[in-house]
Every structure is written in C-alpha cells, then in structure tokens.
Motif scaffolding. Structure first.
Motif, PDB file in Angstrom:
ATOM      1  N   ASN A   7       0.784  -1.210   0.000  1.00  0.00           N
ATOM      2  CA  ASN A   7       0.000   0.000   0.000  1.00  0.00           C
ATOM      3  C   ASN A   7       0.829   1.279   0.000  1.00  0.00           C
ATOM      4  O   ASN A   7       0.282   2.357  -0.125  1.00  0.00           O
ATOM      5  CB  ASN A   7      -0.967   0.005   1.181  1.00  0.00           C
ATOM      6  CG  ASN A   7      -2.044  -1.031   0.972  1.00  0.00           C
ATOM      7  OD1 ASN A   7      -2.532  -1.201  -0.135  1.00  0.00           O
ATOM      8  ND2 ASN A   7      -2.387  -1.769   2.022  1.00  0.00           N
ATOM      9  N   ARG A   9       2.932   3.641  -1.969  1.00  0.00           N
ATOM     10  CA  ARG A   9       3.188   3.862  -3.401  1.00  0.00           C
ATOM     11  C   ARG A   9       4.674   3.946  -3.672  1.00  0.00           C
ATOM     12  O   ARG A   9       5.162   3.443  -4.670  1.00  0.00           O
ATOM     13  CB  ARG A   9       2.512   5.155  -3.842  1.00  0.00           C
ATOM     14  CG  ARG A   9       1.011   5.077  -3.837  1.00  0.00           C
ATOM     15  CD  ARG A   9       0.456   5.923  -4.947  1.00  0.00           C
ATOM     16  NE  ARG A   9       1.216   7.161  -5.092  1.00  0.00           N
ATOM     17  CZ  ARG A   9       0.792   8.353  -4.694  1.00  0.00           C
ATOM     18  NH1 ARG A   9      -0.391   8.463  -4.150  1.00  0.00           N
ATOM     19  NH2 ARG A   9       1.526   9.416  -4.878  1.00  0.00           N
ATOM     20  N   GLY A  13       6.576   1.376  -5.886  1.00  0.00           N
ATOM     21  CA  GLY A  13       7.132   1.984  -7.094  1.00  0.00           C
ATOM     22  C   GLY A  13       8.582   1.590  -7.299  1.00  0.00           C
ATOM     23  O   GLY A  13       8.969   1.189  -8.395  1.00  0.00           O
TER      24      GLY A  13
ATOM     25  N   LEU B 112       1.766   4.603 -10.195  1.00  0.00           N
ATOM     26  CA  LEU B 112       2.074   4.669  -8.768  1.00  0.00           C
ATOM     27  C   LEU B 112       2.591   6.048  -8.416  1.00  0.00           C
ATOM     28  O   LEU B 112       2.469   6.489  -7.278  1.00  0.00           O
ATOM     29  CB  LEU B 112       3.105   3.598  -8.394  1.00  0.00           C
ATOM     30  CG  LEU B 112       2.608   2.167  -8.555  1.00  0.00           C
ATOM     31  CD1 LEU B 112       3.729   1.188  -8.292  1.00  0.00           C
ATOM     32  CD2 LEU B 112       1.453   1.901  -7.593  1.00  0.00           C
ATOM     33  N   PHE B 114       5.450   7.260  -7.819  1.00  0.00           N
ATOM     34  CA  PHE B 114       6.328   7.312  -6.645  1.00  0.00           C
ATOM     35  C   PHE B 114       7.183   8.570  -6.730  1.00  0.00           C
ATOM     36  O   PHE B 114       7.250   9.215  -7.779  1.00  0.00           O
ATOM     37  CB  PHE B 114       7.196   6.061  -6.582  1.00  0.00           C
ATOM     38  CG  PHE B 114       8.084   5.884  -7.772  1.00  0.00           C
ATOM     39  CD1 PHE B 114       9.376   6.362  -7.780  1.00  0.00           C
ATOM     40  CD2 PHE B 114       7.614   5.216  -8.904  1.00  0.00           C
ATOM     41  CE1 PHE B 114      10.188   6.209  -8.880  1.00  0.00           C
ATOM     42  CE2 PHE B 114       8.428   5.071 -10.015  1.00  0.00           C
ATOM     43  CZ  PHE B 114       9.713   5.565 -10.002  1.00  0.00           C
ATOM     44  N   ARG B 193      -2.529  -3.364  -5.270  1.00  0.00           N
ATOM     45  CA  ARG B 193      -1.968  -2.761  -6.485  1.00  0.00           C
ATOM     46  C   ARG B 193      -1.624  -3.826  -7.519  1.00  0.00           C
ATOM     47  O   ARG B 193      -1.785  -3.639  -8.717  1.00  0.00           O
ATOM     48  CB  ARG B 193      -0.714  -1.974  -6.128  1.00  0.00           C
ATOM     49  CG  ARG B 193      -1.008  -0.672  -5.446  1.00  0.00           C
ATOM     50  CD  ARG B 193      -1.451   0.347  -6.461  1.00  0.00           C
ATOM     51  NE  ARG B 193      -1.816   1.607  -5.830  1.00  0.00           N
ATOM     52  CZ  ARG B 193      -2.210   2.673  -6.515  1.00  0.00           C
ATOM     53  NH1 ARG B 193      -2.302   2.622  -7.818  1.00  0.00           N
ATOM     54  NH2 ARG B 193      -2.523   3.771  -5.888  1.00  0.00           N
TER      55      ARG B 193
END
Lengths: 299, 290
Positions: A7, A9, A13, B112, B114, B193
């Motif tokens: 969860n 990111r 990532g 995402l 990031f 995800r």
C-alpha cells in the motif's frame, strides 16, 4: 510488512522499477561511463588499459582516416536526412489522399523499414554488383552507358550508392510517422482556406506545414540520430572502402576497436561521436521546435 | 485507435479523375515500385539457376527455369537453420524479459507516481536516445568480464538495453489513457496494487502490449552490431550476422543462396507484422504523438 509494502506507493514503485533499473544501469549507464573512460586509456583486447590522458584524441584529430570518416558521416547524415525528409513528406501527403486499398499501401510502404537492414543491404549489394548490376544492365540496353557502372568501387559512386540504400530504408519511417501527424489535422482548415481562395501550394505552406512542424521535429530528430550512428548498411555494402571513402565514425570505431583490438582508440572514436550527436539532435529538435513556437504551436 | 478523419472524403470530389492519376496514382506507383523492387529482386535471384545469374545476356528480370537448389543448399549445407533457431530464441526471450520489466516500470512511473517518477520517465526517454554504435565497445568488455562472450545469453541480456526504454515509453502512453476511476473503484473494493495491475490495467492495455511486443521482437530480430561483436562462433550467430559473415566468404559469391538467406530471414518479421499491421501503425502513431 508485505501488506504495508503493497500500500505504500513509494516502496512499491521502487520495487516495480527494480528490474528495468538494474538492467539499464548495469548494461547502459555503466557502459556509457566505461566507454568514456576507455577512451582515455590504451586498453587492448585482453589487456586492461593504463590512463593515457588525451593521447587517443590527440592522435585521432590528426589522423587523416578519422578526418575522412568524420566528413563522410556528416555528408551521409545531411544528404540522407534531407532526402528522407523531402521524399517521406511527399509520400505521406500522397498516402493521406483518399485512396483505394489504403491499408494495403501503408503495409507495403513500411516493408523496407521492417526487414533486417543487414539482409536488405545484401540485396542492395547484389543490385550494385560491378559485373551483374541490373541497373547497369537496363542502362546498357537503353543505350545510355557503354560500360557497367562501378557502384561501390569508386569513392563518390560508393558514397552516393550507400546514401541511396539508406534513404530507401528510412523513407517509410518518416512517411508513416508524418502520415500519422497529417491525420490529426482537421479537414475544416482546408475547407476554410479553400473558401478564402488558397491554392494547393498555399494550403500546404500555411496550413499543413505549420501544423505538422512539431511532429516533423520529433521524426527528424530520430532520423538524424539513426543516420549519424548507422553501422550495418556500410558494414555490409563496403566495409568502409574503397580507400576508406565510406567509413562512418561507427564503422571506423568497430574496425579499430574489435578486429583491430585497440579498444581504447575505438572507444575514443565512439566518444567523439557524442558531441556531434548532441549537436545534431539539438539542432533538429530545437531548431524545428522553435519555429513551432513562433508560429503559435501549442508546445 | 484509427484516426477520426479516416472516412472523411474532404474536398477530393473537386479533383477530376485524370488529374488524380497525374498527381497521386503515378507518383505513388513509382514510390511503391522503388520500395518493393529490392524484395522482388531477392525473390527472383533466389530461384534463378546459377547459369542465369552469371549471364549478362539473359533477361535478368525473369527466369524460365526456376529452381529451389539455393534454398536446399542454404538449409542443408550451411548452419542457416541453427542461426534461425538462435535468432528465434534470442528475440523471444529478450522480448519477454523486456516486456515484463517495461510493464512494471511503466506502471510505476505512470500510475504509482512514486517520488522521482518524473525524472525516472525522463531518464528512460534519454536511455532510448543512446545508440548501440557508441555502446558496443565498453559493453563488449563487460560481456567478456561476465564470462558471457560468444553465448546467446550475451545477446539476451544486451538487447533489453534498447528494448526496455522503447517499450516503457510506449506503454506509458497506453497506461495514461486508462481512466483513474477504474483503479480507484478497485482500491475501494479492496484490491491490491498487484491485482489492479494484473486484472484491470493489463487487460485494458492489450493493444499496447501487442504493439510493444511486435516492435521489440522486430528490433531484436534485426539487431546487428551487438550480435556481430559479442558472438564469434558460427553456431551461436543470428541470421543477419550469419548471412553477412559466413555466406560471403571466398571469391565466388553464391548470390542465389545469399538472396535465399536474406529472404528467409526477412519473412518472419514481415509475416508477423502483416497480421498486426494496424496495431503497428497505430502504435507508431501513439508514440509519435507524445
């Protein structure tokens, strides 16, 4: 722990980026740096080099073969890119007309760009053969020449023949990419300009070209990049001959570095390409892009 | 993905038919003729008997005695089948490897988001601009140090250096077109995800995956300079390198076999691409519009 990872990111990532990053850093970024470093050493195949400073570059700048290769590369890039642009744009305009068998034409036109360059270059090698060239055969039968043309044996013939083969391969890419750009131009511009009495040339000059400029910039940047760093076509057709007349920077770097064994010198040659490459890319990208700004493009 | 203007006739009805012939059909015909002629020449040469090939008097555009001798020689007297197999293995494995890495990277950068996703996207684009011609020398020393010199693994690992940037860039465009709302719904329903990527994003991005796959396969099938540099023994060569380096030794060029080799090596990519030509063109359109 696993739940948290799923969860977050950022964490996820970075995990997702990992495979691509490992491969690209290890086998792209690192070699790029290593290549620059090798250019400053006297490394040979099987022997790690010693730092020799600018010696490789000092030698290459005065080396007549390198100078010739640089001239050839610039000539090849300028002439071939210009021809690819003009012919590609013309072909794109033709394909953009309302044609029967439209998708058939598009498929056929892309073919030279799809097949392996090394293999189509072999076909050109045979087409350019000094004794059995079909071009010479036709011209002789037509009575235009009385001796077979030595396409690849004479320096200027060889330069122009390799450019012709490069253009043959590159036109489809330019044409299909520009066709994609042409299709985003709304027909209402043409209708409006026709009502105002514009001739087809004026429509092309003042409607098509300005709207197409951003895509032309991208396509030509790639085209210049591919042409400047071309290797296979020259390697197959002439191996740089006759008398180094068709050596490009890339083929010379290969010849000195791999069969010649002088990794340092080859790497220095490859490094020498970088500034020219950057300049060529900057020129075609920003040069064309600025025109788009001036003309009110939205980029 | 077809353009909205495809079916618009525009003002073409204003042009008379003879005028269309002069301004469109004849120039287009010349283009198609020039672009296809080398392929026709490959085909004709590969079925000509040697006597016809080395005669200046016979009409070179046709042959009355077509023969498959060159193909027979190529397939049974040279290592050509091995090269074909190597090319297939290298292309398929490096394409698969690159697609997996590219899907993950593109999803991370595009969805995402990031920290550092933007610079990562820029770096991927820059990586695509690095030409193999300036990388092959340092890369060859690395391949050598890894003990991979003269193996298929050398090619399988080095091709992703140009395939991953390309596929990632292409897939980022596709992922961008998928509405965020779909992912938000799934998140609310409790999907992770990973589940979102597998069950929602990937099925919607199938056209993009196909384009990226075809592009990557074609690029690795056509690759030349790495295959020439990293592989030296005949049994590990790929088709383009094998044909160029092994079939042209000696003083007498076996033009028939050479053309047969070039033809057979070109057919797989031409074949695959003819099935997916619409994907291909629209994929190119998508990547150019960026």
């Amino acid at each position: 722990m696993f739940e948290r990872l799923q969860n977050s990111r950022n964490a996820l990532g970075y995990v997702f980026m990992l495979p691509a990053a490992v491969l690209l850093i290890g086998l792209l970024a690192y070699p790029l740096g290593l290549g620059t470093w090798l250019g400053f050493t006297d490394a040979k195949i099987g022997r790690p080099g010693e730092w020799v400073g600018l010696e490789n570059f000092r030698y290459l700048v005065t080396d007549s073969v390198t100078q010739l290769a640089l001239f050839n590369t610039l000539f090849y890039t300028v002439v071939a890119s210009a021809l690819k642009f003009v012919l590609g744009l013309y072909l794109a305009l033709l394909l953009n007309k309302n044609l029967p068998f439209k998708s058939f034409f598009r498929a056929v036109v892309l073919l030279p760009w799809i097949v392996p360059t090394a293999l189509s270059a072999i076909a050109f090698w045979w087409l350019y053969d000094a004794q059995f060239s079909v071009f010479s055969w036709v011209l002789t039968k037509l009575g235009l020449i009385d001796r077979y043309i030595d396409f690849l044996g004479d320096p200027w013939n060889a330069r122009l023949s390799t450019i012709a083969a490069n253009v043959w391969r590159g036109v489809p890419f330019v044409a299909i990419s520009l066709l994609a750009g042409l299709q985003t131009i709304s027909p209402s511009y043409y209708e409006a300009s026709a009502i105002d009495g514009a001739t087809p040339w004026q429509q092309f000059r003042h409607v098509t070209l300005p709207l197409l400029t951003p895509i032309i910039a991208v396509v030509m940047t790639f085209s210049v990049l591919f042409t400047f760093t071309d290797f296979q076509l020259i390697y197959v057709l002439t191996r740089g001959g006759p008398l180094n007349a068709t050596h490009l920077m890339a083929t010379l770097a290969f010849q000195r570095g791999i069969p010649g064994g002088s990794l340092g010198e080859g790497a220095a040659l490859a490094t020498l390409m970088v500034p020219f490459l950057l300049a060529a890319v900057m020129f075609s990208y920003f040069g064309l892009q600025r025109r788009a700004w001036q003309q009110g493009g939205d980029k | 993905m077809s353009s909205p203007n495809d079916d618009v006739v525009g003002m073409d009805y204003l042009q008379s038919l003879p005028r269309r012939w002069v301004t469109i059909y004849i120039p287009l015909g010349i283009f198609v003729f020039v672009l296809l002629f080398p392929f026709y020449w490959m085909v004709v040469t590969s079925v000509k008997p040697n006597a016809d090939l080395l005669s200046r008097d016979a009409n070179p555009f046709w042959t009355l005695k077509p023969t498959l001798a060159h193909f027979h020689k190529l397939l049974f007297e040279t290592p050509y089948p091995e090269w074909l197999w190597n090319t297939v293995v290298v292309s398929v494995v490096s394409t698969a490897l690159s697609l997996v890495a590219a899907v993950l990277a593109a999803y991370a950068i595009e969805r995402l988001r990031f920290q550092g996703a933007k610079p990562a996207g820029g770096a991927i684009f820059l990586a695509y601009l690095v030409p193999p011609s300036i990388l092959f020398i340092p890369l060859s020393t690395i391949i050598f140090q890894l003990g991979l010199f003269d193996t298929r693994m050398a090619l399988i690992l080095s091709y992703p250096t140009f395939l991953i940037p390309f596929c990632t860039w292409l897939l980022m465009g596709y992922f961008r077109s998928i509405p965020f709302e779909l992912e938000e719904c799934a998140l609310i329903d409790g999907a992770s995800r990973w589940q979102i990527l597998i069950k929602i994003v990937l099925p919607l991005a199938v056209p993009g995956l196909i384009s990226a796959g075809i592009f990557a396969f074609t690029l690795s099938w056509n690759e030349f300079i790495y295959a020439l540099t990293f592989v030296s023994s005949s049994e590990n060569k790929t088709v383009p390198v094998g044909v160029v380096t092994e079939l042209v030794e000696g003083d007498v060029y076996h033009w028939g076999a050479l053309m047969a080799g070039a033809l057979l090596g070109s057919l797989p990519v031409a074949f695959i691409y003819s099935f997916f030509v619409e994907h291909y063109v629209s994929g190119m359109t998508g990547s150019v519009k960026e």
